[in-house]
Design a protein around this motif. Structure first.
Motif, short mmCIF file in Angstrom:
data_model
loop_
_atom_site.label_atom_id
_atom_site.label_comp_id
_atom_site.label_asym_id
_atom_site.label_seq_id
_atom_site.Cartn_x
_atom_site.Cartn_y
_atom_site.Cartn_z
N ASP A 148 1.27 40.90 35.14
CA ASP A 148 2.10 41.09 36.33
C ASP A 148 3.57 41.23 35.95
N LEU A 149 3.97 40.49 34.95
CA LEU A 149 5.36 40.54 34.47
C LEU A 149 5.68 41.91 33.86
N VAL A 150 4.75 42.45 33.08
CA VAL A 150 4.99 43.76 32.45
C VAL A 150 5.01 44.86 33.51
N LEU A 151 4.18 44.75 34.54
CA LEU A 151 4.19 45.74 35.61
C LEU A 151 5.52 45.72 36.36
N GLN A 152 6.01 44.52 36.66
CA GLN A 152 7.31 44.39 37.32
C GLN A 152 8.44 44.88 36.42
N ALA A 153 8.35 44.59 35.12
CA ALA A 153 9.38 45.02 34.17
C ALA A 153 9.42 46.54 34.07
N VAL A 154 8.27 47.20 34.06
CA VAL A 154 8.24 48.66 34.01
C VAL A 154 8.94 49.25 35.23
N LYS A 155 8.69 48.68 36.40
CA LYS A 155 9.36 49.16 37.61
C LYS A 155 10.87 48.97 37.52
N GLN A 156 11.33 47.82 37.02
CA GLN A 156 12.76 47.56 36.90
C GLN A 156 13.40 48.48 35.86
N ILE A 157 12.73 48.70 34.74
CA ILE A 157 13.27 49.56 33.69
C ILE A 157 13.40 50.99 34.20
N ARG A 158 12.41 51.46 34.94
CA ARG A 158 12.49 52.82 35.49
C ARG A 158 13.58 52.92 36.56
N ASP A 159 13.76 51.84 37.35
CA ASP A 159 14.81 51.85 38.37
C ASP A 159 16.20 51.96 37.75
N GLU A 160 16.36 51.41 36.55
CA GLU A 160 17.65 51.48 35.85
C GLU A 160 17.79 52.74 35.01
N ASN A 161 16.83 53.67 35.13
CA ASN A 161 16.85 54.98 34.46
C ASN A 161 16.80 54.89 32.93
N GLU A 163 6.33 54.21 25.65
CA GLU A 163 4.92 53.83 25.69
C GLU A 163 4.80 52.36 26.07
N VAL A 164 3.67 52.01 26.65
CA VAL A 164 3.35 50.62 26.97
C VAL A 164 2.00 50.31 26.32
N PHE A 165 1.95 49.26 25.50
CA PHE A 165 0.73 48.85 24.82
C PHE A 165 0.19 47.60 25.49
N PRO A 180 -6.65 47.27 30.51
CA PRO A 180 -6.02 48.12 31.52
C PRO A 180 -5.31 47.29 32.58
N VAL A 181 -4.12 47.71 32.94
CA VAL A 181 -3.33 47.04 33.99
C VAL A 181 -3.30 47.96 35.20
N HIS A 182 -3.88 47.48 36.30
CA HIS A 182 -3.96 48.29 37.52
C HIS A 182 -2.55 48.60 38.04
N GLY A 183 -2.29 49.90 38.26
CA GLY A 183 -1.01 50.32 38.81
C GLY A 183 0.05 50.65 37.78
N LEU A 184 -0.25 50.43 36.50
CA LEU A 184 0.75 50.68 35.45
C LEU A 184 1.04 52.17 35.30
N ASP A 185 0.03 53.00 35.40
CA ASP A 185 0.24 54.44 35.29
C ASP A 185 1.14 54.96 36.40
N LEU A 223 3.37 58.41 35.48
CA LEU A 223 2.48 59.35 34.81
C LEU A 223 1.76 60.22 35.83
N ALA A 224 1.53 61.47 35.46
CA ALA A 224 0.81 62.38 36.34
C ALA A 224 -0.67 62.00 36.39
N PRO A 225 -1.32 62.27 37.52
CA PRO A 225 -2.75 61.96 37.58
C PRO A 225 -3.54 62.80 36.58
N THR A 226 -4.65 62.25 36.12
CA THR A 226 -5.45 62.94 35.12
C THR A 226 -6.24 64.09 35.73
#
Length: 173
Positions: free
Chosen positions: A14-27, A32-34, A38-43, A48-51
């Motif tokens: 949950d922390l990594v998902l929130q961090a990805v959102k914050q990092i993207r908000d700050e441009n 990559e994320v390792f 699988p983390v639901h909602g990370l893509d 990321l574009a849908p497959t």
């Protein structure tokens, strides 16, 4: 010259998902994320574009169905027609109910095998390829986000990643 990269390690999904959102908000640019699972909602959070693998699966299934129909029509109707169990093989349409299992099996066979090959090619997973995992802990219980430093201040980015909940941040040249 390769760009500098920061590896931010997290302990919770949950922390990594929130961090990805914050990092993207700050441009900031996430390379990559390792994750160990699988983390639901990370893509979606990474943007990321849908497959399009489902489309290729459908096309591979159609290819298998086409091969099955052409193969059975050639073998059982054109090349060597036989009267099996009192059912003469004069046309494909008359005998199609008996061919349905073969058509189904070849549709699934082509779809499954070609999807595996497509997935491996798309993911660049080749036989005997060395693992590209930057930290061994990401296969067990840690999460790692690779963030490109680029034109940003390194110190400010490290502080920002620590504020997002990273347990450690390392600079990779």
């Amino acid at each position: 010259m390769a760009a500098k990269v920061l590896h931010a390690i997290y302990n919770d999904d949950d922390l990594v998902l929130q961090a990805v959102k914050q990092i993207r908000d700050e441009n900031y640019h996430i390379l990559e994320v390792f994750c160990p699972f699988p983390v639901h909602g990370l893509d979606k959070a990474m943007g990321l574009a849908p497959t399009r693998l489902a489309i290729t699966s459908f096309l591979y299934g159609l290819t298998g169905l086409t091969v099955a129909v052409l193969m059975m029509n050639f073998m059982m109707i054109d090349d060597w027609p036989q009267n099996i169990g009192g059912k003469p093989s004069f046309s494909f349409i008359d005998n199609m109910p008996t061919f349905i299992p073969i058509m189904f099996e070849l549709t699934v066979f082509f779809g499954a095998h070609l999807m595996v090959i497509t997935f491996y090619m798309r993911s660049r997973i080749w036989p005997f390829k060395e693992a590209e995992n930057p930290d061994v802990r990401t296969t067990d219980d840690h999460f790692l986000i690779e963030v490109e430093v680029a034109n940003h201040s390194e110190e400010a980015l490290v502080k920002f990643l620590n504020d997002t909940g990273a347990s450690e941040v390392k600079l990779i040249d």
